[in-house]
Design an enzyme around this catalytic site. Structure first.
Site, PDB file in Angstrom:
ATOM      1  CB  ALA A  61     -44.528  40.650 -36.229  1.00  0.00           C
ATOM      2  N   GLY A 102     -43.618  41.530 -31.144  1.00  0.00           N
ATOM      3  CA  GLY A 102     -43.173  42.959 -31.796  1.00  0.00           C
ATOM      4  C   GLY A 102     -44.024  44.307 -31.654  1.00  0.00           C
ATOM      5  CD  GLU A 105     -39.301  42.383 -30.479  1.00  0.00           C
ATOM      6  OE1 GLU A 105     -39.911  41.766 -31.493  1.00  0.00           O
ATOM      7  OE2 GLU A 105     -37.772  42.103 -31.077  1.00  0.00           O
ATOM      8  CD  GLU A 125     -41.115  37.598 -29.893  1.00  0.00           C
ATOM      9  OE1 GLU A 125     -41.375  37.289 -28.623  1.00  0.00           O
ATOM     10  OE2 GLU A 125     -41.012  38.886 -30.007  1.00  0.00           O
TER      11      GLU A 125
END
Ligand code: T1G
Length: 694
Positions: A61, A102, A105, A125
């Site tokens: 992200a 992310g 993910e 994270e």
């Protein structure tokens, strides 16, 4: 659009193209959805490859979007992954170099995953004080098993793709051309009937999930004392194990929303960007050409010189190590060897690497052997006259363009540069002891230091794995200048009513690795004594409590003399409160006609930390440091400031400069208040309702 769409004989290729690391910001997320939709509606397309341009598949992200509306604006990453996962046509994630957070993910939402070997795979994270917030805590355990997934999620550590080749995460790990392999795989699965496999439909198999999860909790408790994220990571994985995928996903989301607001996460993200921002010098362009540093000279083989030399050797850069006497040189080499032997015995260094590293050192007693060095760092006795001799000699022997660096911690780099005919090549490189361990490197910029010298040293610092922060020339640069005010307050508080153990305990409870008195006993109380003596000469009006001088006059220099502020037993570094010293402190207050009073832990912490903040504000105003995050990086990497508070300047922002200003004014109005000259910058920022970090 931060995403490209191309087609290749029935395969759509969606390429993330959002430099520098394909952060999954809003425009990238929207671009992926657009590409998936477009492929659904093109009958010629049988399969979809998702890949990344540039240096990463995706670094996750876009952290810069956190706590802004964009972060939660649709399509969120969770939505993007759901769209990928429910695509009727198979989606193949083709991963090179980095798939983190992310990014991983997203790949877990694909039906298939192909990785180039050597790719870094991680859910980091937790290192930002959060947890995987787009299904990572639910899909990774289903992809690689509960134990491997929990280890990756709670540690945040990267794993190389080839190590995961048999884990169930990848359908292929390729050595050759990833794009080709991905297209071939896509054509193969594109010809097969669906439905295509979804990670979310796999089961989490484990003989004793509850037992392993409890084991994970126990192992995390110790290391995560001040960080909530690791336990939350385990909670989210446990929720998926106990309640199934969808409930686990919802629970994960709640944990993410809670963690991203915490001061700990704010501090960790501040440190992440602060580390990277430190290497950016406002008036030195990022593309400034750098000098080649392939051989280094180090002058002085003492504790500092030896440690400095190790940094370069560890990075594979040969070092010529110069001393004035053979026995000093032999001692220095022996110490370096002993340090490496210790690393070998701890399993941190392969035995064969020890000799390889020692072979990179060329010991010498002759300055002439420095004539080919690209960089020469001196770590000789901290006295201007000695530095003058060294730099005048270097001016004679060093080749044109060699960078001449001083490891001085207190002397004026401009005066040192003036000993040479090449002040533009002179810079301070202030390492912190032990130099081969401490990450912090203060790069002291003289008024004549050339921009390419700075750019070269900042780049070299990365290579020797240091956090380099540029400081202007002033007494104590950034770190020591601030710590002097911190120590002044600590000494005043002894005089006013506190005792060493109380001060240390209070600030260690706040999170410092070591309080001022334990730290001083470790470093040697005589070092501070020498600085104060110099200070009394240079700035007689600077009011200091003389209580530390009294201690030093008794010869109690700390651990090295068996006693300082504390008592020590032979061979044991444990600090024991000293009845003798405590009585001396009480007597000192009496002599100074100071009526001792009870000082609260809160006052101790405020006076110590705000002393740092106040001096840091002046350092910013004077341009000695170019940004507040630089000051925070100095304190996080060099002075044991608690990481979960983000550094003194971020901590002041968290408290609010309005409150910092009021506290400083309060202390300025009381005993020893003359030490508090409130920094105008604090007043100005507080009046605008702003902080140091924006
Ligand atoms: N967001 C924004 N900027 C980032 C970024 C990110 N995720 N990662 C790196 N950058 C910037 C960095 O600040 C620097 O900027 C430049 O990219 C190069 O970085 C939902 C919520 C990927 C291994 O924690 O570990 O996904 O200084 O110097 O050495 O669950 O960057 O050039 O202006 O470090 O080659 C999780 C963090 C996010 C990975 C590349 N991801 N990044 O290393 O380059 S949270 C991470 C890294 C998340 C989801 C959650 C490394 C790297 P500038 P660099 P590098």
């Amino acid at each position: 659009m931060a995403v490209d769409y191309t087609t290749h004989d029935g395969v759509a290729v969606i390429t993330l193209n959002n430099p520098p690391v394909n952060g999954l910001g809003l425009s990238t997320r929207a671009g992926i959805v657009e590409g998936i939709e477009r492929a659904q509606h093109d009958p010629a397309i049988k399969a979809i490859v998702l890949t990344g341009a540039g240096k990463a598949f995706s670094g996750g992200a876009d952290i810069t979007e956190f706590n802004t509306p964009k972060a939660t604006q649709e399509p969120t990453l969770a939505t993007v992954i759901k769209i990928v996962e429910s695509s009727a046509k198979p989606v193949i994630a083709a991963i090179h170099s980095v798939a983190m957070g992310g990014g991983l993910e997203l790949a877990l939402g694909a039906h298939y995953r192909i990785a180039a070997s050597g790719a870094q795979i991680a859910l980091p994270e937790v290192k930002l004080g959060i947890l995987p917030g787009a299904g990572g805590t639910q899909r990774l355990p289903r992809a690689i098993g509960l134990e491997a997934a929990l280890n990756m999620i709670v540690s945040g550590a990267p794993v190389m793709s080839e190590k995961l080749a048999e884990s169930g995460l990848f359908d292929e790990v390729v050595q050759g051309d990833l794009a080709e392999a991905a297209l071939a795989f896509a054509r193969k699965v594109g010809a097969q009937d669906g439905p295509h496999p979804k990670v979310r439909e796999r089961k989490i198999e484990h003989p004793n999930a509850a037992g392993f999860i409890q084991f994970a909790r126990n192992s995390v408790a110790a290391v995560a004392k001040n960080f909530p994220a690791p336990q939350k990571c385990i909670d989210a994985v446990e929720a998926g194990v106990q309640k199934g995928f969808d409930k686990g996903l919802a629970f994960e989301r709640d944990c993410f929303v809670a963690l991203v607001q915490t001061p700990e996460s704010h501090a960790l993200r501040h440190a992440f960007f602060g580390e990277r921002a430190a290497s950016k010098i406002p008036d030195v362009p990022a593309d400034t050409p750098v000098r080649d540093i392939s051989q280094v000279g180090v002058i002085g083989a003492g504790t500092m010189g030896g440690g400095i030399a190790m940094n370069f050797i560890n990075a594979g850069i040969p070092v010529t190590l110069l001393e004035t006497k053979q026995d000093a040189l032999d001692r220095g080499l022996a110490t370096i060897r002993k340090n490496y032997e210790a690393n070998v015995s701890k399993g941190k260094l392969k035995p064969e690497a020890l000799e390889q590293r020692m072979a990179l050192i060329t010991p010498t007693l002759s300055y002439d052997d420095l004539k080919n060095a690209d960089l020469i760092v001196e770590a000789v006795f901290e006295e201007l006259g000695v530095k003058e001799q060294v730099f005048k000699r270097l001016d004679e022997v060093a080749k044109r363009g060699a960078i001449l660096a001083s490891n001085t911690s207190t002397l004026d780099v401009d005066k040192i540069a003036a000993f040479t005919k090449r002040p533009q090549d002179v810079v301070g490189m202030h390492f912190f002891s032990p130099a081969n361990v401490m990450k912090l490197l203060e790069v002291v910029r003289g008024k004549d230091t050339a921009k390419d010298v700075l750019a070269t040293v900042m780049k070299l610092a990365k290579k020797i794995r240091k956090t380099a922060v540029v400081s202007g020339v002033c007494d104590g640069f950034i770190g020591n200048r601030m710590i002097e005010q911190y120590i002044r307050q600590a000494l005043f508080m002894l005089e006013e009513g506190a005792l060493p153990a109380q001060v240390d305990k209070a600030i260690e409870k706040f999170g410092f690795a070591m309080g001022p008195f334990r730290m001083s006993d470790l470093a040697g109380n005589d070092i501070g004594w020498a600085i104060r003596k110099r200070r009394y000469q240079e700035q007689p009006d600077l009011h200091y409590s003389k209580i530390a001088d009294r201690l030093c006059e008794t010869g109690r220099f700390g651990q090295k003399t068996g006693g300082g502020w504390y008592d020590y037993k032979a061979g044991d570094r444990t600090a024991h409160p000293s009845k003798l010293v405590d009585e001396m402190i009480v007597a000192f207050s009496k002599e100074a006609s100071v009526e001792r009073r009870k000082i609260s832990d809160e006052e101790i912490v405020e006076r110590l930390v705000f002393a740092l903040v106040n001096e840091g504000a002046k350092i910013l105003e004077e341009g000695i440091a170019s940004k507040a995050s630089d000051i925070d990086m100095v304190y996080l990497t060099g002075y044991g400031f608690p990481l979960y508070r983000g550094g003194p300047m971020l901590y002041a922002d968290t408290v609010g400069l309005y409150n910092v200003e009021r506290a400083i004014r309060r202390y300025a109005s009381r005993a020893n208040g003359d030490a508090w000259q409130l920094a105008p910058g604090i007043v100005e920022l507080a009046a605008k309702g702003r902080g140091f970090n924006g």
